[in-house]
Design a protein around this motif. Structure first.
Motif, mmCIF file in Angstrom:
data_model
loop_
_atom_site.group_PDB
_atom_site.id
_atom_site.type_symbol
_atom_site.label_atom_id
_atom_site.label_comp_id
_atom_site.label_asym_id
_atom_site.label_seq_id
_atom_site.Cartn_x
_atom_site.Cartn_y
_atom_site.Cartn_z
ATOM 1 N N THR A 97 0.814 -1.321 -0.052
ATOM 2 C CA THR A 97 0.000 -0.105 -0.086
ATOM 3 C C THR A 97 0.908 1.294 0.009
ATOM 4 O OG1 THR A 97 -0.229 0.136 2.416
ATOM 5 C CG2 THR A 97 -1.844 -1.115 1.416
ATOM 6 N N SER A 98 2.156 1.038 0.115
ATOM 7 C CA SER A 98 2.990 2.439 0.060
ATOM 8 C C SER A 98 4.012 2.084 -1.142
ATOM 9 C CB SER A 98 3.620 2.332 1.336
ATOM 10 O OG SER A 98 4.586 1.271 1.512
ATOM 11 N N PRO A 99 4.739 3.270 -1.441
ATOM 12 C CA PRO A 99 5.387 3.256 -2.746
ATOM 13 C C PRO A 99 6.999 2.610 -1.904
ATOM 14 C CG PRO A 99 4.886 5.653 -2.306
ATOM 15 C CD PRO A 99 4.368 4.472 -1.111
ATOM 16 N N PRO A 100 7.777 2.138 -3.112
ATOM 17 C CA PRO A 100 9.096 1.534 -2.821
ATOM 18 C C PRO A 100 9.872 2.162 -1.474
ATOM 19 C CG PRO A 100 8.609 1.493 -5.108
ATOM 20 C CD PRO A 100 7.603 2.221 -4.501
ATOM 21 N N PRO A 101 10.854 1.517 -1.244
ATOM 22 C CA PRO A 101 11.553 2.036 -0.052
ATOM 23 C C PRO A 101 11.845 3.662 -0.398
ATOM 24 C CG PRO A 101 12.508 0.036 -0.584
ATOM 25 C CD PRO A 101 11.398 0.354 -1.308
ATOM 26 N N PRO A 102 11.983 4.406 0.520
ATOM 27 C CA PRO A 102 12.233 5.954 0.361
ATOM 28 C C PRO A 102 13.669 6.064 0.046
ATOM 29 C CG PRO A 102 11.037 5.583 2.712
ATOM 30 C CD PRO A 102 11.234 4.017 2.127
ATOM 31 N N GLY A 103 13.844 7.000 -0.872
ATOM 32 C CA GLY A 103 15.164 7.168 -1.243
ATOM 33 C C GLY A 103 15.574 6.700 -2.577
ATOM 34 N N THR A 104 14.684 5.829 -3.049
ATOM 35 C CA THR A 104 14.892 5.008 -4.189
ATOM 36 C C THR A 104 13.960 5.830 -5.192
ATOM 37 O OG1 THR A 104 13.037 3.746 -3.790
ATOM 38 C CG2 THR A 104 14.986 2.934 -3.182
ATOM 39 N N ARG A 105 14.530 5.851 -6.482
ATOM 40 C CA ARG A 105 14.060 6.420 -7.583
ATOM 41 C C ARG A 105 13.040 5.707 -8.285
ATOM 42 N NH1 ARG A 105 18.132 9.013 -11.406
ATOM 43 N NH2 ARG A 105 17.989 10.796 -10.046
ATOM 44 N N VAL A 106 11.733 6.008 -8.521
ATOM 45 C CA VAL A 106 10.671 5.209 -9.201
ATOM 46 C C VAL A 106 10.417 5.881 -10.386
ATOM 47 C CG1 VAL A 106 9.729 4.693 -6.870
ATOM 48 C CG2 VAL A 106 9.093 6.565 -7.963
ATOM 49 N N ASP A 107 9.344 4.983 -11.270
ATOM 50 C CA ASP A 107 9.201 5.344 -12.576
ATOM 51 C C ASP A 107 8.244 6.823 -12.599
ATOM 52 O OD1 ASP A 107 9.089 4.795 -15.387
ATOM 53 O OD2 ASP A 107 6.928 4.496 -14.883
ATOM 54 N N ASN A 108 7.379 6.872 -11.641
ATOM 55 C CA ASN A 108 6.838 8.045 -11.429
ATOM 56 C C ASN A 108 6.353 8.482 -10.076
ATOM 57 O OD1 ASN A 108 4.392 9.911 -11.547
ATOM 58 N ND2 ASN A 108 3.109 8.726 -12.545
ATOM 59 N N PRO A 109 7.133 9.526 -9.904
ATOM 60 C CA PRO A 109 7.112 10.135 -8.552
ATOM 61 C C PRO A 109 6.147 10.589 -7.897
ATOM 62 C CG PRO A 109 8.330 11.552 -9.867
ATOM 63 C CD PRO A 109 8.028 10.326 -10.929
ATOM 64 N N TYR A 110 4.977 10.594 -8.688
ATOM 65 C CA TYR A 110 3.824 11.281 -8.188
ATOM 66 C C TYR A 110 2.634 10.123 -7.906
ATOM 67 C CZ TYR A 110 4.921 15.874 -10.125
ATOM 68 O OH TYR A 110 5.680 17.113 -10.325
ATOM 69 N N LEU A 111 3.014 8.908 -8.302
ATOM 70 C CA LEU A 111 2.131 7.763 -8.143
ATOM 71 C C LEU A 111 2.113 7.410 -6.768
ATOM 72 C CD1 LEU A 111 0.148 6.191 -9.860
ATOM 73 C CD2 LEU A 111 2.204 4.180 -9.968
ATOM 74 N N ASN A 112 0.677 7.554 -6.309
ATOM 75 C CA ASN A 112 0.583 6.858 -4.787
ATOM 76 C C ASN A 112 1.503 7.695 -3.726
ATOM 77 O OD1 ASN A 112 -0.847 4.739 -5.727
ATOM 78 N ND2 ASN A 112 0.757 3.545 -6.008
ATOM 79 N N ALA A 113 1.512 8.924 -4.207
ATOM 80 C CA ALA A 113 2.546 10.128 -3.418
ATOM 81 C C ALA A 113 1.447 11.130 -2.991
ATOM 82 C CB ALA A 113 3.524 10.305 -3.927
ATOM 83 N N GLN A 114 1.913 11.693 -1.743
ATOM 84 C CA GLN A 114 1.329 12.970 -1.225
ATOM 85 C C GLN A 114 2.332 14.171 -1.438
ATOM 86 O OE1 GLN A 114 -1.964 13.528 0.336
ATOM 87 N NE2 GLN A 114 -1.266 15.563 0.311
ATOM 88 N N GLY A 115 1.587 15.289 -1.918
ATOM 89 C CA GLY A 115 2.431 16.364 -2.378
ATOM 90 C C GLY A 115 2.681 17.386 -1.204
ATOM 91 N N TYR A 116 3.760 18.296 -1.280
ATOM 92 C CA TYR A 116 4.123 19.132 -0.237
ATOM 93 C C TYR A 116 3.025 20.411 -0.593
ATOM 94 C CZ TYR A 116 6.468 23.248 1.700
ATOM 95 O OH TYR A 116 6.931 24.364 2.168
ATOM 96 N N VAL A 117 2.432 20.721 0.433
ATOM 97 C CA VAL A 117 1.709 22.325 0.539
ATOM 98 C C VAL A 117 2.491 23.164 0.896
ATOM 99 C CG1 VAL A 117 -0.326 23.116 1.544
ATOM 100 C CG2 VAL A 117 -0.491 20.886 0.880
ATOM 101 N N ASN A 118 2.674 24.141 0.089
ATOM 102 C CA ASN A 118 3.511 25.404 0.502
ATOM 103 C C ASN A 118 2.687 26.309 1.519
ATOM 104 O OD1 ASN A 118 5.089 27.758 0.465
ATOM 105 N ND2 ASN A 118 5.003 27.981 -1.547
ATOM 106 N N PRO A 119 3.358 26.310 2.685
ATOM 107 C CA PRO A 119 2.395 27.033 3.717
ATOM 108 C C PRO A 119 2.349 28.659 3.423
ATOM 109 C CG PRO A 119 4.607 26.593 4.576
ATOM 110 C CD PRO A 119 4.322 25.888 3.475
ATOM 111 N N GLU A 120 3.360 29.134 2.572
ATOM 112 C CA GLU A 120 3.292 30.662 2.131
ATOM 113 C C GLU A 120 2.145 30.654 1.202
ATOM 114 O OE1 GLU A 120 7.797 32.357 2.613
ATOM 115 O OE2 GLU A 120 7.451 30.914 0.844
#
Length: 602
Positions: free
Chosen positions: A177-200
């Motif tokens: 249910t989670s992406p491959p191990p953190p720090g590894t390059r994946v084919d699509n970095p957006y897939l099953n991933a939560q993006g950063y919300v810029n507080p500014e």
């Protein structure tokens, strides 16, 4: 920003052909290399299966002479077995053949040393294990597990590892249910991933009534000057956050990815004035030493290796070298200068090489938009100059994860009622004034076709495209619901096009525009994601001259009274009044973008 550029004159249609190779989970298609005379190897291959999917864990043990690099090869026994996503190596699949090439940190294997890699796969019918493996072209032991657990090789102590093998095994009953191990390059970095919300940006969005409906959307952070790298002292709440501030905040949020726009080339935006930058055309050494190198030092900090850092590289740069130099309508001296001195090509190459050295960093290079590059005379030449930049200043095509179109522009994602294949009374709609013989009339079809051309020019078949959908929704009461009258090609196209700009050449603070599709991973073939690269509400440029210390000029295309030039068919600019300088907050525009959002905001 994003001035529409093209060569003048009508073009005859030239058919574009080509098939897009499907490569799952990897960055490049890699052949198995020639055998080394003393290569001997032992491979253990185990899987955890569930219905339709599996995780494979592979251990490569070197029992021959020391290796400085390796390529693993094997063949799936069943044609329905597919590689989906890999880690700790650069994975690719062609037919049933799978290859995995070492990362920079795990290529050295001493005699008796081993390394562990893995991937997620899919299957239907059955999931038999491969029975033969090669390393550097030499057949290994056929997959028999080693008699004892070999030691796992570790990266050099002088450089923090940028990738780690999986730390746990998913349950056999359900897929991970989670992406491959953190720090590894994946084919699509957006897939099953939560993006950063810029507080500014979030705070600015929520300062406008109704802004809380979109304020938690991930938008890109623009690093448009050297000072933006460090930011200012936020303990006193008196200035913007720097790159490290944003990365620290991303860790606090538990975000999987963060997006930066790298935007400060010497002689930046050579065909426009509103978004000119701080560096002169001859300041490439300063760009490298005082801009790119400090960014790389921060992004390469091991503290951040578990977050995917996505860089959008130099908006509105390389296509200018094709369309806005001497001999083209609207050609400028500045574009001639940066083409002649290599500032753009070498600068982009250097940025790719330095930032792409980290396995958790993903570089997407700006590739214009369909209303700029969709003509045959611009399409392939731009792909060729992108390839030139990707192989300049120590970079290779493998430092490019993909490309982005429509950055900070307004081109419709999909035109449902005005397609270039349509005809009216036997006349192709490409003859209409709006389309003007362009091969494309929306961003998605252009991005997919341009991806195929980039692969044809030598980029890996695994590259993906991004489309900026932050301001191309064109909803509200003026959005058409059907094609226009069939009186002629112009009434048909103008009555049915959802892009309501006066002209495709209009790019500054467009009146009537709306927020587009919300960020979404893998929405269509070849598209890694729809993204909001341009934070809605940040101005494209001032509607009148405003003195400033940021190098931002006054461009008449941002003046609502301007009657145009060759680049926009001498049409009105369509710009909103009372706009601040580019990048500054424009609350009135933000409110209009929400009102005209498509899909509508709830």
């Amino acid at each position: 920003m994003n001035v529409w550029r093209r060569l003048s004159g009508r073009r005859r249609a030239v058919a574009l052909a080509g098939a897009s190779a499907l490569v799952a989970g990897g960055l490049v298609t890699l052949p198995v290399t020639a055998a080394h005379a003393a290569t001997q190897c032992d491979v253990a291959y185990t899987t955890n299966d569930w219905q339709g999917g599996f995780t494979a864990n592979v251990t490569i043990r070197n029992v021959g002479d020391a290796l400085s690099n390796w390529t693993l090869g094997f063949t799936f026994p069943d044609a329905n077995q597919r590689l989906v996503q890999g880690w700790s190596a650069r994975w690719s699949q062609s037919g049933r053949n799978v290859t995995a090439q070492n990362e920079s940190w795990n290529g050295n294997l001493a005699t008796g040393a081993s390394t562990s890699i893995g991937f997620n796969g899919s299957w239907s019918g059955s999931n038999p294990k491969p029975t033969s493996f090669t390393v550097n072209g030499v057949t290994c032991n056929g997959g028999t597990p080693p008699t004892s657990t070999p030691p796992t090789s570790t990266p050099p102590t002088s450089t923090p590892p940028t990738s780690t093998p999986p730390t746990s095994t998913p349950p056999t009953s359900t897929p991970p249910t989670s992406p491959p191990p953190p720090g590894t390059r994946v084919d699509n970095p957006y897939l099953n991933a939560q993006g950063y919300v810029n507080p500014e940006w979030k705070a600015k969005a929520e300062s406008v009534a109704g802004g809380n409906r979109v304020s938690n959307i991930s938008t890109a952070v623009w690093i448009d000057r050297i000072a933006a790298i460090e930011g200012t002292d936020n303990s006193q709440s008196n200035g913007p956050m720097g790159i490290r501030d944003h990365l620290d905040e991303a860790l606090e949020q538990g975000a999987d990815y963060i997006q930066f726009v790298i935007y400060n080339l010497p002689g930046r935006d050579c065909a426009a004035l509103a978004s000119n930058g701080e560096l002169q055309a001859d300041e490439l050494p300063k760009y490298k030493a005082e801009y790119i190198d400090p960014i790389a030092a921060i992004q390469g900090d091991a503290k951040y290796r578990d977050i995917r850092i996505i860089n959008i590289i130099e908006v509105d740069s390389l296509p200018n070298l094709v369309t806005n130099t001497s001999g083209n309508p609207g050609g400028t001296v500045m574009c001639d200068t940066v083409k002649a001195n290599g500032a753009y090509v070498q600068g982009v190459g250097y940025a790719l090489a330095q930032l792409g050295a980290f396995s958790n960093v993903y570089n997407y290079v700006d590739a214009g938009h369909h209303g700029w590059l969709g003509w045959d005379s611009n399409f392939t030449p731009t792909a060729q100059i992108l390839k030139e930049a990707a192989t300049a200043s120590g970079s290779t095509v493998n430092h490019v994860h993909g490309f982005i179109t429509n950055t900070a522009n307004y081109s419709a994602l999909i035109e449902p009622y005005a397609k270039v294949t349509d005809s009216v009374n036997g006349q192709t709609v490409r003859q209409s004034d709006w389309i003007d013989w362009n091969q494309y009339n929306d961003e998605q079809s252009f991005a997919q076709a341009f991806r195929q051309e980039l692969v044809r020019q030598g980029f890996p078949s695994s590259i993906g495209m991004l489309i900026d959908t932050s301001r191309n929704g064109w909803g509200g009461p003026n959005r058409p619901t059907s094609a226009g009258p069939t009186t002629n090609v112009n009434t048909y196209v103008d009555g049915g096009r959802v892009d309501r700009r006066i002209h495709k050449g209009n790019w500054c603070n467009q009146s009537g525009a709306g927020m587009g599709e919300r960020p979404k991973a893998a929405p269509a073939s070849g598209i890694d994601a729809y993204v909001w690269a341009k934070p809605p509400g940040e101005s494209d440029g001032s509607s009148r001259e405003i003195p400033n210390n940021d190098g931002k000029g006054f461009d008449r295309m941002c003046d609502p009274t301007y009657t145009g030039n060759d680049r926009n068919g001498n049409s009105m600019s369509g710009a909103l009044p009372d706009a601040p300088i580019s990048g500054a907050w424009f609350a009135a525009q933000f409110a209009e973008l929400m009102a005209n959002a498509y899909p509508p905001l709830s």
